[in-house]
Design an enzyme around this catalytic site. Sequence first.
Site, mmCIF file in Angstrom:
data_model
loop_
_atom_site.group_PDB
_atom_site.id
_atom_site.type_symbol
_atom_site.label_atom_id
_atom_site.label_comp_id
_atom_site.label_asym_id
_atom_site.label_seq_id
_atom_site.Cartn_x
_atom_site.Cartn_y
_atom_site.Cartn_z
ATOM 1 N N HIS A 99 37.308 8.942 68.918
ATOM 2 C CA HIS A 99 36.070 8.467 69.556
ATOM 3 C C HIS A 99 35.496 7.248 68.842
ATOM 4 O O HIS A 99 34.313 6.969 68.955
ATOM 5 C CB HIS A 99 35.041 9.597 69.611
ATOM 6 C CG HIS A 99 35.516 10.762 70.424
ATOM 7 N ND1 HIS A 99 35.572 10.740 71.789
ATOM 8 C CD2 HIS A 99 36.021 11.961 70.040
ATOM 9 C CE1 HIS A 99 36.061 11.880 72.230
ATOM 10 N NE2 HIS A 99 36.341 12.646 71.187
ATOM 11 N N ARG B 140 21.847 9.893 32.837
ATOM 12 C CA ARG B 140 20.708 9.916 33.752
ATOM 13 C C ARG B 140 20.304 8.518 34.232
ATOM 14 O O ARG B 140 19.455 8.368 35.117
ATOM 15 C CB ARG B 140 19.504 10.564 33.085
ATOM 16 C CG ARG B 140 19.740 11.979 32.645
ATOM 17 C CD ARG B 140 18.529 12.523 31.946
ATOM 18 N NE ARG B 140 17.421 12.651 32.853
ATOM 19 C CZ ARG B 140 17.135 13.730 33.560
ATOM 20 N NH1 ARG B 140 17.886 14.799 33.448
ATOM 21 N NH2 ARG B 140 16.103 13.770 34.354
ATOM 22 N N LYS C 10 33.587 10.878 46.898
ATOM 23 C CA LYS C 10 34.130 10.720 45.532
ATOM 24 C C LYS C 10 34.732 9.346 45.368
ATOM 25 O O LYS C 10 34.506 8.666 44.387
ATOM 26 C CB LYS C 10 35.229 11.747 45.286
ATOM 27 C CG LYS C 10 35.119 13.014 44.555
ATOM 28 C CD LYS C 10 34.045 13.395 43.649
ATOM 29 C CE LYS C 10 32.636 13.140 44.009
ATOM 30 N NZ LYS C 10 31.735 14.220 44.061
ATOM 31 N N LYS D 115 23.033 10.446 37.305
ATOM 32 C CA LYS D 115 23.444 11.829 37.566
ATOM 33 C C LYS D 115 22.354 12.646 38.246
ATOM 34 O O LYS D 115 22.620 13.421 39.139
ATOM 35 C CB LYS D 115 23.827 12.473 36.229
ATOM 36 C CG LYS D 115 24.357 13.885 36.340
ATOM 37 C CD LYS D 115 25.745 13.886 36.888
ATOM 38 C CE LYS D 115 26.300 15.283 37.074
ATOM 39 N NZ LYS D 115 27.401 15.295 38.042
ATOM 40 N N ASN E 124 9.633 8.725 33.115
ATOM 41 C CA ASN E 124 10.665 9.011 34.111
ATOM 42 C C ASN E 124 9.952 9.452 35.378
ATOM 43 O O ASN E 124 9.179 10.410 35.340
ATOM 44 C CB ASN E 124 11.583 10.134 33.588
ATOM 45 C CG ASN E 124 12.516 10.671 34.656
ATOM 46 O OD1 ASN E 124 12.881 9.963 35.579
ATOM 47 N ND2 ASN E 124 12.915 11.920 34.524
ATOM 48 N N GLY E 125 10.172 8.746 36.469
ATOM 49 C CA GLY E 125 9.493 9.099 37.724
ATOM 50 C C GLY E 125 9.033 7.842 38.429
ATOM 51 O O GLY E 125 9.501 6.743 38.123
ATOM 52 N N GLU F 137 33.536 14.954 51.313
ATOM 53 C CA GLU F 137 33.430 14.964 49.860
ATOM 54 C C GLU F 137 34.482 14.043 49.225
ATOM 55 O O GLU F 137 34.198 13.305 48.281
ATOM 56 C CB GLU F 137 33.557 16.410 49.345
ATOM 57 C CG GLU F 137 33.587 16.591 47.846
ATOM 58 C CD GLU F 137 32.356 16.056 47.111
ATOM 59 O OE1 GLU F 137 31.378 15.678 47.757
ATOM 60 O OE2 GLU F 137 32.410 15.978 45.874
ATOM 61 N N CYS G 232 16.580 8.242 34.762
ATOM 62 C CA CYS G 232 15.977 7.867 33.488
ATOM 63 C C CYS G 232 16.000 9.079 32.560
ATOM 64 O O CYS G 232 15.742 10.202 32.973
ATOM 65 C CB CYS G 232 14.529 7.389 33.598
ATOM 66 S SG CYS G 232 14.342 5.932 34.611
ATOM 67 N N GLU H 258 32.009 6.366 45.504
ATOM 68 C CA GLU H 258 31.020 6.265 44.424
ATOM 69 C C GLU H 258 31.620 5.811 43.095
ATOM 70 O O GLU H 258 30.927 5.192 42.293
ATOM 71 C CB GLU H 258 30.243 7.570 44.247
ATOM 72 C CG GLU H 258 31.039 8.723 43.704
ATOM 73 C CD GLU H 258 30.202 9.983 43.527
ATOM 74 O OE1 GLU H 258 29.009 9.883 43.233
ATOM 75 O OE2 GLU H 258 30.776 11.074 43.696
ATOM 76 N N TRP I 89 17.103 3.983 34.787
ATOM 77 C CA TRP I 89 17.698 3.728 36.100
ATOM 78 C C TRP I 89 16.570 3.060 36.898
ATOM 79 O O TRP I 89 15.590 3.707 37.259
ATOM 80 C CB TRP I 89 18.125 5.039 36.752
ATOM 81 C CG TRP I 89 18.841 4.852 38.051
ATOM 82 C CD1 TRP I 89 20.174 4.658 38.240
ATOM 83 C CD2 TRP I 89 18.253 4.852 39.369
ATOM 84 N NE1 TRP I 89 20.455 4.526 39.575
ATOM 85 C CE2 TRP I 89 19.304 4.641 40.296
ATOM 86 C CE3 TRP I 89 16.959 4.991 39.855
ATOM 87 C CZ2 TRP I 89 19.085 4.584 41.669
ATOM 88 C CZ3 TRP I 89 16.740 4.931 41.227
ATOM 89 C CH2 TRP I 89 17.812 4.730 42.117
#
Length: 613
Positions: free
Chosen positions: A509, A27, A490, A608, A100-101, A486, A2, A493, A74
């Site tokens: 395995h 955000r 990438k 983000k 925000n929170g 990584e 947010c 997402e 968000w």
Amino acid sequence: MCGIIGYVGKRDGLSILLKGLERLEYRGYDSSGIAILQNKTIKYVKKAGKVEELKSSLKQSPLMGKVGIAHTRWATHGEPNDINSHPHLDITGKIALVHNGIIENYQDLKKILYEENINCVSDTDSEVLVQLISLIYNKSNKLSFQDSVRAALKEVVGAYGIVVICSDFPEMVISARMGSPLVLGLGDDEYFIASDASPIIEHTRDVIYLDDGEMAVVNDNKYYISNINSKKIISKVVDSIDLSIQEIEKGEFSHFMLKEIFDQKHSITDTMRGRLNFKDGTTFLGGIIDQIESIKSASRIYITACGTSWHAGLIGKHLIEYYARIPVHVEYASEFRYRNAIIDNDTVLLAISQSGETADTLAAIKKGKNKGALVLGICNVVGSSISRVTDAGIYTHAGPEIGVASTKAFTAQVTVLIMLALKLGRKMGIAKTKGKKIIQSLNKISKDVAYILNSYEDIKKVAEKTSKAENFLYLGRGINFPVALEGALKLKEISYIHAEGYPAAEMKHGPIALIDEKMPVVILAPHDNTFLKILSNIQEVKSRKGIIITITDRPNSELTNLSDYVLIVPKTHQHVFPITSSIILQILAFELALLKGCNVDKPRNLAKSVTVE
Ligand code: F6R
């Protein structure tokens, strides 16, 4: 998560707030809204969807005024729809709030409101707060509006950054912080308050970072900052932001992510600027100069982080143990904060974060501090919460990263970790020549990155050939296993293609069962001491008809024969290969996501800066 912004001044608030929302949209982008004081009444528009939707609605019914607040969301509590969007208004319509929170005890507070016949209209935790402020303000004729906000905040369990306006005070904007970032911008007869500095910098460079437990009140062209509970006035340092508008704009690029991939031509060098000592084969890290002896004598180092930064941490473990022989444990911050880890005065906790605002990482830091550890940070955002709560740290100086998928921040983090490991290693007695060798490779990295970027079309072709695949496997060994993780992160997402990273030898395995002629397998195969082993792993994939995409550091006929595609990075030090090879993986993920028509800069469900746990 947010983004919030408030404005009070002499100019048209709507355009300032809307531009600010666009800057903060990274955000959170599932809904947005704006409230403005117009002729002493609060008018608002809120919309599900991106800020663009809000802008279209505002074209039909524009708001006019010089004081206002805005929010890009968000969602945590309540689905992203118009009603759940912020700002939230109290039942009288005189108070508006953006938040925000997370308000963890919102159900308890809701019960209190219910007993007073106040029913919330949204499903959010945030609305509860504005209703509570309103209840206290309207019920008590002794409390000022500011003190009513304080009284309500005292009842809150959880995290918040809030901005509130009230039509009884048409020149006033109140903001307060506990756990979610807020920056106050001081302009000429105008003030801005936002989740970060990006919406502020085109108006003023002078900012104050609020700390937890602080409230900023702007009224009648004056401001003061005080402790939320004790009301004690706090004198704060005014910082000057060193950030250019170009750095936060896409410029000639179609996407922020692409810009940031290309930025790596210079951002890695920026990370190293003034920090390499060629003569002595070591590095200079001013931010932790006074902590080097404590790190050297530490019984253990915990590296804590989330997501991509955690992957950088895994690479850091390899490097620090290799050069400095200090035991390193790498922990997800979300796990570390709740487990009974062995932390004492001999422990160093190293937190890695691009944003410097990740809630779990901040909580892990708090835990480390409380238990007596020396807490260090590797952060990109200057002035961020993590950079301020750690005992000391190293900035990555990669420049603003706006694309939701981390790219240049990751390579900068790995670069810092190489420099840190080398510094410690040289202090612990490794040979100067060993240090000089890796510095030589670091010193030519801009050229190496340019070479990789020049091979963009080759990488794009691989994406085109594999774009129909529904799953990808990424394999690496040793220091390149985290690179495989990584690469897989990438891809998933931004393209929503399922991908997994594995240590190459672990494949047999379990994951080997997945391999058939439809499965692309991306294999990190530098010519280091794992090369022959990796060749065997490639053979294993080949025997099962997997599509082999190899990333290596020089042409090799055996690799060419076995692989469907070979992508080459310039020959470099084995510990620098994770940086250069990850750039290929970034481009591959970017192109695959584009081919699938995904919104690369704003992938679904993501944001983000993860400021909730
Ligand atoms: C992935 C990504 C995230 C972040 C994670 C931690 O591309 O960006 O996984 O790495 O949310 O964020 P920071 O580094 O800001 O603490």
